[in-house]
Design a protein around this motif. Structure first.
Motif, mmCIF file in Angstrom:
data_model
loop_
_atom_site.group_PDB
_atom_site.id
_atom_site.type_symbol
_atom_site.label_atom_id
_atom_site.label_comp_id
_atom_site.label_asym_id
_atom_site.label_seq_id
_atom_site.Cartn_x
_atom_site.Cartn_y
_atom_site.Cartn_z
ATOM 1 N N UNK A 167 7.611 -62.804 7.549
ATOM 2 C CA UNK A 167 7.632 -61.745 8.556
ATOM 3 C C UNK A 167 6.205 -61.262 8.796
ATOM 4 N N UNK A 168 5.900 -61.045 10.068
ATOM 5 C CA UNK A 168 4.609 -60.493 10.467
ATOM 6 C C UNK A 168 4.872 -59.189 11.208
ATOM 7 N N UNK A 169 4.137 -58.132 10.862
ATOM 8 C CA UNK A 169 4.310 -56.816 11.493
ATOM 9 C C UNK A 169 2.974 -56.405 12.113
ATOM 10 N N UNK A 170 2.939 -56.346 13.459
ATOM 11 C CA UNK A 170 1.686 -56.054 14.168
ATOM 12 C C UNK A 170 1.712 -54.626 14.706
ATOM 13 N N UNK A 171 0.668 -53.852 14.399
ATOM 14 C CA UNK A 171 0.531 -52.480 14.859
ATOM 15 C C UNK A 171 -0.361 -52.473 16.099
ATOM 16 N N UNK A 172 0.220 -52.129 17.271
ATOM 17 C CA UNK A 172 -0.539 -52.140 18.517
ATOM 18 C C UNK A 172 -1.619 -51.050 18.543
ATOM 19 N N UNK A 173 -1.393 -49.967 17.838
ATOM 20 C CA UNK A 173 -2.336 -48.846 17.869
ATOM 21 C C UNK A 173 -3.621 -49.188 17.108
ATOM 22 N N UNK A 174 -3.444 -49.748 15.903
ATOM 23 C CA UNK A 174 -4.602 -50.016 15.044
ATOM 24 C C UNK A 174 -5.018 -51.489 15.059
ATOM 25 N N UNK A 175 -4.173 -52.358 15.681
ATOM 26 C CA UNK A 175 -4.381 -53.809 15.702
ATOM 27 C C UNK A 175 -4.358 -54.410 14.293
ATOM 28 N N UNK A 176 -3.756 -53.694 13.357
ATOM 29 C CA UNK A 176 -3.603 -54.220 12.008
ATOM 30 C C UNK A 176 -2.372 -55.109 11.942
ATOM 31 N N UNK A 177 -2.456 -56.131 11.112
ATOM 32 C CA UNK A 177 -1.338 -57.064 10.927
ATOM 33 C C UNK A 177 -0.913 -57.029 9.466
ATOM 34 N N UNK A 178 0.361 -56.760 9.252
ATOM 35 C CA UNK A 178 0.931 -56.801 7.905
ATOM 36 C C UNK A 178 1.675 -58.126 7.739
ATOM 37 N N UNK A 179 1.432 -58.809 6.624
ATOM 38 C CA UNK A 179 2.102 -60.065 6.319
ATOM 39 C C UNK A 179 2.984 -59.879 5.092
ATOM 40 N N UNK A 180 4.245 -60.255 5.206
ATOM 41 C CA UNK A 180 5.128 -60.182 4.051
ATOM 42 C C UNK A 180 4.692 -61.216 3.007
ATOM 43 N N UNK A 181 5.142 -61.026 1.776
ATOM 44 C CA UNK A 181 4.789 -61.982 0.720
ATOM 45 C C UNK A 181 5.266 -63.398 1.050
ATOM 46 N N UNK A 182 6.508 -63.563 1.575
ATOM 47 C CA UNK A 182 6.917 -64.923 1.961
ATOM 48 C C UNK A 182 6.007 -65.528 3.034
ATOM 49 N N UNK A 260 4.844 -51.191 17.606
ATOM 50 C CA UNK A 260 4.805 -52.314 16.687
ATOM 51 C C UNK A 260 5.606 -53.478 17.225
ATOM 52 N N UNK A 261 5.237 -54.649 16.777
ATOM 53 C CA UNK A 261 6.045 -55.840 17.040
ATOM 54 C C UNK A 261 6.262 -56.559 15.718
ATOM 55 N N UNK A 262 7.523 -56.774 15.386
ATOM 56 C CA UNK A 262 7.876 -57.488 14.163
ATOM 57 C C UNK A 262 8.252 -58.912 14.554
ATOM 58 N N UNK A 263 7.573 -59.879 13.950
ATOM 59 C CA UNK A 263 7.799 -61.291 14.262
ATOM 60 C C UNK A 263 8.382 -61.972 13.025
ATOM 61 N N UNK A 264 9.488 -62.633 13.240
ATOM 62 C CA UNK A 264 10.283 -63.199 12.164
ATOM 63 C C UNK A 264 10.311 -64.719 12.314
ATOM 64 N N UNK A 265 9.985 -65.491 11.266
ATOM 65 C CA UNK A 265 9.837 -66.943 11.314
ATOM 66 C C UNK A 265 10.992 -67.612 10.545
ATOM 67 N N UNK A 266 11.777 -68.419 11.245
ATOM 68 C CA UNK A 266 12.897 -69.131 10.622
ATOM 69 C C UNK A 266 12.571 -70.625 10.585
ATOM 70 N N UNK A 267 12.572 -71.220 9.408
ATOM 71 C CA UNK A 267 12.265 -72.646 9.252
ATOM 72 C C UNK A 267 13.430 -73.481 9.798
ATOM 73 N N UNK A 268 13.179 -74.210 10.899
ATOM 74 C CA UNK A 268 14.211 -75.076 11.498
ATOM 75 C C UNK A 268 13.717 -76.515 11.570
#
Length: 446
Positions: A167-182, A260-268
Motif C-alpha cells: 500500500x502507498x499513501x500519498x499526502x497531496x498537501x505535503x507531497x509525502x509518500x508513506x509506504x507500508x511494510x509489505x 490523500x490518495x491510497x494506492x493498493x497493489x494486488x499481485x495478478x
C-alpha cells in the motif's frame, strides 16, 4: 477411418486444444453426462469417462449444498423460450475431495424425441473468486482506515499495516509518500519525494511501456475519471517485473480538496500471464504461429485508424506458387513444412511492430507501417529472396517460389478490405505473367 469419423475426431481435437470445458448432459435429476471434453475431466481430476453424472447419488460431483432442482432451474429461461443462454456458478467436487467454482454458460436443447439436453461451456473461476474476495477484503481495510483516520492517525497506520498487499499513501498537501511494510519488502524504498506523478515518471519501478498509461490513469482518477484498465508491471527488489492491479481511493478534506490518495497493489502476475497466453493462442494461426486472418485484418485497420496525416503504409499479399501441386504430388507433410519454413522466415525478417499473418492455406499478408516507395521495392526483393532460400528437409532439390502483390495506403485504399483487393489484383497479375515475381498495384493500372 471414414470421413464422418475423421470429422468427429478433428472436432474433438479442436475442442480439446481450446482448453475449455465443454459439457453436454441430460436434463434429468442426475444430470447424466452425454459428452464432456478432456479439459472438463482434467479440471476435476478425473479420467475421461470416469464420471457419468454430475448429481449421482453414488459419486456426486455437484456440491451437496447445490443439489440440482430442475423446476427452479427451468424458471431461469423465459417462459416458452429456451433458446437463450443461462449463466450460473456452481461449486463442484474434484476427485481429490477439494472444491472448485465454475462458471457455466448453458443452453437448453430439445431433441426430436422430446428429451432435453443442457449443453455449454464450463470455466474454472476459483482463482477469480479468490482474487475478488481478496480485493473486497482489502477494500474493507481501506474503508475502515478512512473511518478511523479522523479519530487517530496512529490507529490508521496500524490498520494499514494489517493489509498483506503493498500500500502507498500519498499526502497531496505535503507531497509525502508513506509506504507500508509489505510495499517496502516488495519494491524497496519506493519513488522520489518530488511528487507522486513525477516520481512515477522518473522511477524504474514502473515498466517503461506502462509508465505513461499509469500516470495518465492516476491523473484522470484524481480528477474524477474511472480507471479503465488498472493493470501495470512493477519491478520488485529482485529486479523482476510482475503484473499488479492498482486500486486507488481518494480522501478529500472538509473543503472538498484533494487530501490523500491510497494506492493498493494486488499481485495478478500468474493470472495476467495466463490470460495473455490464451489471448495469444486465440489470435494465432495454429500451423504457422503467425496472426490468423481475423486478427490480421483487425490489427491493420487499427494501425490505419491510428495513422497521422501524411503516413504511407504498404500491404504485401504473398501466395506460394503451385502449392496445390506440392500437396498433391509431394504430400501434405511437405506442404506443412513449407508453410512452417515460410512463416519462420517472415517472422525473422520484419520488425516487432510489423503485422505478419497467414490468411489462408498458402496466402500471407505483411503490413509495413510508415514506409517509402523505395523501401517497398527493397522489401519486395527481400521477400522473393526469402522464398529462394527455402529448401525443405524432406526434399532439398525442391525450389519454393512466391507471387507478391502490393498495395499502398492511402493511394490504393483506406482500410484493410480496399488494400487487400488492390494487392490481390496485383498478385494475380504476377500469376498471369509467370509467377515468382512482385507487382505493385500502380503498375497494372497505368
Amino acid at each position: 477411418m471414414s470421413q464422418k469419423a475423421a470429422e468427429e475426431f478433428d472436432l474433438r481435437r479442436i475442442i480439446n486444444y481450446l482448453g475449455a470445458g465443454i459439457l453436454c448432459c441430460k436434463n434429468d435429476d442426475a444430470l447424466t453426462i452425454v459428452y464432456a471434453s478432456s479439459p472438463f475431466y482434467e479440471m476435476l481430476g478425473f479420467r475421461e469417462g470416469e464420471i457419468t453424472a454430475l448429481n449421482s447419488s453414488e459419486h456426486p460431483v455437484l456440491s451437496a449444498d447445490q443439489r440440482y432442482n430442475r423446476p427452479n432451474f427451468m424458471q431461469s429461461f423465459f417462459p416458452g423460450d429456451y433458446s437463450n443462454h443461462v449463466e450460473i456458478e456452481l461449486k463442484l467436487i474434484k476427485k481429490d475431495g477439494h472444491h472448485i467454482w465454475v462458471s457455466c454458460s448453458l443452453r437448453l436443447l430439445i431433441e426430436e424425441d422430446g428429451s432435453e439436453l443442457l449443453c455449454g461451456v464450463i470455466e474454472d473461476i476459483t482463482e477469480k473468486r479468490r482474487s475478488l474476495n481478496k480485493e473486497r477484503e482489502q477494500f474493507e481495510i481501506i474503508r475502515k482506515a478512512k473511518r478511523e483516520l479522523a479519530a487517530s492517525e496512529e490507529r490508521y497506520r496500524i490498520i494499514m499495516e494489517q493489509a498483506a498487499d503493498p500500500i502507498l499513501d500519498y499526502n497531496f498537501k505535503t507531497q509525502e509518500i508513506y509506504y507500508s511494510h509489505p510495499f517496502q519488502d516488495r519494491f524497496g524504498t519506493g519513488f522520489s519525494t518530488d511528487g507522486l506523478l513525477d516520481g512515477l515518471c522518473h522511477s524504474d519501478i514502473v515498466f517503461a511501456e506502462d509508465k505513461q498509461r499509469l500516470v495518465d490513469d492516476l491523473y484522470g482518477f484524481m480528477h474524477g475519471r474511472r480507471q479503465k484498465n488498472p493493470d501495470y508491471r512493477f519491478m520488485d527488489v529482485n529486479g523482476t517485473y510482475r503484473w499488479y492491479r492498482v486500486r486507488s481511493t481518494i480522501i478529500r478534506d472538509e473543503k472538498g480538496d484533494l487530501s490523500r490518495m491510497i494506492v493498493f497493489f494486488i499481485d495478478i502476475d500468474n493470472q495476467k500471464k495466463e490470460t495473455l497466453r490464451l489471448r495469444e493462442r486465440a489470435e494465432r494461426d495454429l500451423l504457422s504461429g503467425l496472426y490468423n486472418h481475423v486478427t490480421t485484418s483487425r490489427l491493420i485497420d487499427k494501425a490505419i485508424d491510428e495513422s497521422v496525416p501524411g503516413s504511407q503504409h504498404a500491404l504485401f499479399l504473398i501466395d506460394i506458387d503451385n502449392f496445390k501441386d506440392i500437396n498433391d504430388h509431394l504430400g501434405h507433410l511437405l506442404g506443412d513444412e513449407v508453410i512452417g519454413e515460410v512463416s519462420a522466415k517472415l517472422r525473422s525478417q520484419f520488425r516487432e511492430n510489423d503485422i505478419v499473418g497467414r490468411i489462408g492455406g498458402d496466402e500471407f499478408v505483411v503490413f509495413l507501417k510508415n514506409i517509402s516507395m523505395r523501401d517497398i521495392q527493397r522489401k519486395a526483393e527481400l521477400l522473393q529472396n526469402v522464398f529462394r532460400s527455402i529448401r525443405p528437409e524432406q526434399n532439398r532439390d525442391f525450389q519454393v517460389s512466391g507471387s507478391i502483390g502490393v498495395s499502398v495506403y492511402p493511394k490504393h485504399g483506406r482500410d484493410y478490405h480496399e488494400l487487400f483487393e488492390k494487392a490481390d489484383a496485383a498478385m494475380y497479375a504476377v500469376k498471369h505473367n509467370g509467377k515468382n515475381s512482385c507487382c505493385i498495384y500502380s503498375d497494372i493500372v497505368q
